[in-house]
Design a protein around this motif. Structure first.
Motif, PDB file in Angstrom:
ATOM      1  N   LYS A   1      -2.489   9.171  30.232  1.00 39.81           N
ATOM      2  CA  LYS A   1      -1.487   9.154  31.296  1.00 39.81           C
ATOM      3  C   LYS A   1      -0.114   8.712  30.796  1.00 39.81           C
ATOM      4  O   LYS A   1       0.904   9.286  31.181  1.00 39.81           O
ATOM      5  N   ASP A   2      -0.104   7.674  29.986  1.00 41.45           N
ATOM      6  CA  ASP A   2       1.168   7.166  29.472  1.00 41.45           C
ATOM      7  C   ASP A   2       1.577   7.932  28.217  1.00 41.45           C
ATOM      8  O   ASP A   2       0.733   8.347  27.413  1.00 41.45           O
TER       9      ASP A   2
ATOM     10  N   TRP B   1       6.506   6.004  28.863  1.00 34.78           N
ATOM     11  CA  TRP B   1       6.683   6.633  30.168  1.00 34.78           C
ATOM     12  C   TRP B   1       5.360   6.614  30.930  1.00 34.78           C
ATOM     13  O   TRP B   1       4.305   6.895  30.362  1.00 34.78           O
ATOM     14  N   GLY B   2       5.418   6.278  32.224  1.00 30.36           N
ATOM     15  CA  GLY B   2       4.225   6.242  33.057  1.00 30.36           C
ATOM     16  C   GLY B   2       3.829   7.602  33.579  1.00 30.36           C
ATOM     17  O   GLY B   2       4.515   8.611  33.341  1.00 30.36           O
TER      18      GLY B   2
ATOM     19  N   ILE C   1       8.586   2.966  31.638  1.00 28.82           N
ATOM     20  CA  ILE C   1       7.992   1.690  32.017  1.00 28.82           C
ATOM     21  C   ILE C   1       8.139   0.639  30.917  1.00 28.82           C
ATOM     22  O   ILE C   1       7.890  -0.541  31.151  1.00 28.82           O
TER      23      ILE C   1
END
Length: 591
Positions: free
Chosen positions: A373-374, A387-388, A394
């Protein structure tokens, strides 16, 4: 690809980068349950009296070397027969050989444990003739289980008596005894201590088996362990071991030949219009992604017949595409333009899902974290951005020795970030503690590749060598091996691990060849000719050790397979430019 001055580092071409539990009957010979008709007074007659028997060694030894004890050999075979459920065969072998699997006292002990006769099993334990320390350890295991079963039945007072009068006097495992005391106050806690009702007595017997000397109680699956050890020795001794199957035959010694190494061009992919800088197979081996100077990336699908076809052509970058990175589940892929942006794509539809960019700055590397996801990107201001899932930044940080980062990798646990820093330094950054370790080379570093287990790093340096570093602990990285022979003078050349258990190293070269080395010895074992320009990057299919891909300045990607006739040619080869030698050419117009 564009050349560099001899004194100039090649930075503009660098890119980021349960045990099977047997039934109770399998532990004990049960000839008393056999029908009378199956019990022959002379088992040898039942199986054929005309069979020749080997003459026993005078000292009870067998085998060509004469160092295998006959009684141990027979007992291990008998144990294997019972464990496999062949109780009648095991019983007959005991009778015919005259060698018992266990002494009668051991058979009684095992039966008592499996029947839950805890007091009787403790009494029998003292009759076996074991050392006192072993008796105490075994008694603790038995009585602990008695304690658990009493708690399970709700008999708390009897459980307390067992703990105080039987377990505590043993004076072993005092911390464990303290934990058992807590179960009196909260009986539900015994599950936390490892008590599970199903097959629990079988597990008790297995635990006791680990305490007893193997001469008293033959270890479970001992024959399997010996065979597996022999197969592992054969596999480790196999110089060209590159085996697609999961099992090895017992009928003959295992040996792979050089023909197990991919060395024949099976397909030429020419859908790109300019130099191909980067390629990478997906984690499941079903796709290959290629990145090109023509500002596009292509997702190729590996078909059932081993041929590749264009699945999606990814367009949208304004600059040449430096690299690609697959998500852990291969459902998404990142592409990074030269000092431009990073784009996230859906593998199935080919649709661009998100664009990562920072105002006034360029992104020069990318990768997924293990959660899929990240996303992490290297930035031209010498920083990292995380990045989230929603595309928002993030986290952002600069490393102490950070320079313009153009190669990037993350270990499978997400803990370690590996980045190319300065000209001769690779930085290993612990994401949680921010602690940094470095790999320092004597020559300029051009690229690197992380092994699948995250313990080794393959580093290409300006001198033309490839160095293998061990980074698998928190100590200083150590140089393990050097690979030589390929040509690297001006351009960024990328190498990779590959083959079964990543036992080989492959690399591109400026002489238009692909080089393959034996990872453990550093021996050059193969050079592959076919490209007409510098080979920039190679990628070995992680699920098919017989498939290797290479990307070149000649605008093509070549797929390499085993050096044998292709008897499963596609029917449409002649319609798509196939050559008489079985090489299939794909220009992106077929799928």
């Amino acid at each position: 690809m564009g050349g560099l001055d001899e004194e100039e580092p090649p930075s503009k071409r660098i890119k980021p980068s349960s045990l099977q539990f047997c039934t109770n009957s399998s532990f004990l010979p049960q000839t008393h349950n056999l029908p009378l008709s199956t019990k022959s007074p002379n088992p040898s007659l039942e199986f054929g009296a005309s069979m020749a028997r080997p003459v026993p060694h005078p000292q009870g030894l067998i085998g060509s070397k004469g160092f295998i004890k006959r009684d141990e050999f027979v007992r291990i075979i008998t144990k294997a027969l019972y464990s496999l459920g062949y109780e009648r065969s095991g019983s007959i072998l005991e009778e015919e050989s005259g060698i018992q699997l266990h002494e009668p006292v051991i058979d009684l002990f095992r039966k008592q444990v499996l029947n839950g006769d805890w007091d009787g099993s403790v009494q029998t334990l003292h009759k076996i003739g074991l050392e006192q320390s072993i008796v105490k350890s075994a008694a603790f295991v038995i009585l602990e289980h008695k304690f658990f079963e009493l708690l399970e039945k709700g008999n708390i007072l009897e459980a307390l008596r067992t703990l105080q009068a039987e377990i505590s006097p043993l004076e072993v495992k005092k911390e464990r005894v303290h934990a058992l005391t807590g179960c009196i106050l909260c009986p539900a806690r015994f599950a936390e201590l490892g008590f599970v009702g199903e097959n629990c007595r079988v597990r008790v017997l297995e635990e006791l088996q680990n305490i007893f000397p193997p001469s008293i109680m033959v270890p479970e699956r001992r024959l399997e362990q010996l065979v597996e050890q022999a197969l592992n020795v054969q596999k480790d001794a196999c110089y060209f071991h590159n085996f697609k199957g999961k099992t090895l035959s017992l009928y003959m010694d295992h040996r792979c030949g050089k023909e197990q190494i991919p060395s024949r061009t099976t397909q030429v992919l020419d859908a790109h219009q300019d130099e191909v800088w980067y390629i990478q197979f997906s984690n499941n081996g079903k796709y290959l992604a290629s990145a090109s100077h023509d500002t596009t990336a292509i997702i190729w699908e590996v078909n059932a017949d081993g041929q590749l076809s264009v699945k999606h052509k990814l367009t949208g970058h304004k600059q040449p595409v430096l690299m690609v990175s697959w998500s852990p589940d291969d459902q998404q892929i990142l592409t990074c333009g030269v000092e431009e942006c990073v784009r996230l794509w859906d593998t199935g539809s080919g649709r661009c899902l998100r664009v990562y960019e920072k105002a006034g700055l360029g992104l020069i590397s990318c990768g997924f974290f293990p959660n899929g996801k990240d996303v992490i990107t290297g930035i031209t201001d010498k920083s990292f951005s995380v990045w989230g899932p929603d595309g928002r930044e993030i986290d952002s940080f600069k490393c102490q020795q950070q320079s313009k980062t153009s190669d990037l990798a993350i270990t499978s646990d997400g803990r370690l970030i590996v980045s190319l820093n300065k000209e001769k330094v690779i930085l290993l950054t612990d994401r949680e503690t921010k602690r940094e370790r470095v790999i320092e080379e004597q020559d300029c570093i051009t690229s690197f590749c992380l092994s699948s287990d995250g313990k080794y790093l393959l580093v290409n340096v300006l001198s033309g060598e490839i160095h293998l570093w061990f980074i698998g602990n928190d100590g200083l990285p150590s140089l393990v091996m050097r690979y030589k022979g390929h040509r690297r003078a001006r351009y960024v050349i990328r190498s990779c691990f590959g083959g079964t258990e990543q036992a080989f190293i492959a690399s591109g070269s400026e002489d238009s060849l692909v080089y393959i080395w034996h990872r453990a010895t550093g021996d050059l074992i193969e050079t592959l000719a076919g490209h007409s320009g510098t080979v920039n990057c190679v990628s070995w299919n992680p699920t098919n050790p017989y498939m290797l891909a290479s990307a070149s300045d000649d605008h093509t990607v070549r797929i390499w397979g085993l050096n044998k006739p292709n008897i499963h040619k596609r029917k449409d080869l002649s319609e798509n430019g196939s050559c008489s030698n079985g090489v299939h050419q794909c220009n992106g117009n077929s799928k």
